[in-house]
Design an enzyme around this catalytic site. Structure first.
Site, PDB file in Angstrom:
ATOM      1  CE  LYS A  25     -36.224 -63.146 -29.945  1.00  0.00           C
ATOM      2  NZ  LYS A  25     -35.442 -63.173 -31.207  1.00  0.00           N
ATOM      3  CG  ASP A 152     -36.612 -67.243 -28.549  1.00  0.00           C
ATOM      4  OD1 ASP A 152     -35.400 -67.269 -28.265  1.00  0.00           O
ATOM      5  OD2 ASP A 152     -37.038 -67.098 -29.709  1.00  0.00           O
TER       6      ASP A 152
END
Length: 323
Positions: A25, A152
């Site tokens: 990401k 995350d």
């Protein structure tokens, strides 16, 4: 294949293996609140999954084991200090079984690079074990387990683009039909997230960096599918701390802009730098120039958004063994 613990009824254990592909990401927007009493910072962030992926293969085994190959594999622990290992233990505990699987991770996401590679691998293990053991756990259960592992990890399951709040684990999908083109510059160094937050707290005490505006314009640019509208809105309040700890990042950011990127930003806690480009052709050109500038270790061209962790090889049929 059948197995018994000597007490419980014999149960079915699928053979074969499952491979899951999971993306890294970047944070298109990252605003950091003050440090809370629990030691964490409240975040508002826009996650964006990109086509730089790890592949995680999980097989049934006699004992839990973990191996790695690829990008930075020599710098990653292969025991309980690895979040992917802990993901296997957590999944097994959740369903009341022993974590008897072997995990092999083929890494492309940089280690300690601000792209949540470890979190991605943990999410992949959850998805792989759910498929391998034919558990059929619903998505909400996987997300609950993911949130226990780290802030995350839920987004690595989610993929696409999402607004993250809380510590980043509370997600709202951002609908964007566009494909955005990125150049990712891997640094020679690595940055540990706790060190970056410590430096961030120090800088904030002296008034640097300034706080970002609300993320509404970023979300609007994503919906509009316009990279030129998005470019000036990219922002990361951790960037100043990352650059303070690794001043060479200034050279990489400058080189990317001079090569023709629309914008450059440190991803998350760094030190990977992400450069937004106007098109696929532009990304290739920017990547080539950046690679020749001598300001980073490796350059990758990627697109986003892409899906989160997903099975790419399903388990073999019952009764069949691996070749």
């Amino acid at each position: 294949m059948f197995a018994s613990d000597g007490n419980a009824a014999t149960q079915w254990m699928p053979t074969g293996s499952v491979t899951v592909q999971v993306p890294g990401k970047i944070n298109l927007y990252l605003a950091v609140g003050d440090c809370c009493d629990n030691g964490y910072h409240e975040l508002v962030t826009v996650f964006h999954a990109v086509s730089l992926v790890d592949q995680v293969t999980v097989r049934n085994a006699d004992v839990l084991s973990l191996g790695l190959v690829g990008e930075g594999a020599n710098h990653v622990p292969t025991d309980e200090h690895n979040i992917a290992w802990r993901a296997a233990e957590l999944m097994a505990e959740h369903v009341g079984r022993a974590p008897d699987v072997s995990i092999m991770i083929d890494k492309s996401i940089p280690v300690a690079g601000g792209m949540a590679g470890g979190s991605a691998d943990a999410a992949a293990v959850l998805v792989a074990m759910n498929s391998l053991w034919e558990l059929s756990l619903p998505r909400r259960d996987l997300c609950m387990l993911a949130a226990k592992l780290g802030s995350d990890v839920p987004f690595a399951l989610h993929g696409g683009t999402a607004l993250g709040t809380g510590r980043g684990e509370e997600l709202a999908t951002v609908l964007s039909r566009a494909t955005f083109h990125w150049v990712l510059a891997f640094a020679d160094s690595s940055l540990l997230t706790p060190a970056v937050y410590t430096e961030f707290d120090r800088l904030r005490d002296v008034g640097n960096p300034p706080r970002l505006a609300e993320p509404g314009p970023v979300l609007a640019a994503l919906v509009a599918a316009d990279p030129e509208q998005l470019a000036p809105l990219l922002g990361n309040e951790l960037q100043a701390a990352a650059v303070s700890l690794d001043p060479a990042l200034r050279c990489a950011l400058r080189a990317g802009m001079e090569a023709g990127a629309l914008a450059g930003i440190v991803s998350g806690s760094g030190p990977t730098c992400a450069f937004l480009c106007a098109s696929a052709t532009s990304a290739i050109d920017v990547g080539a120039q950046l690679a020749g500038a001598g300001v980073c270790r490796t350059v990758r061209v990627a697109t986003g958004p892409v899906p989160g962790a997903r099975v790419v090889h399903a388990p073999m049929s019952r009764g069949l063994n691996d070749m």
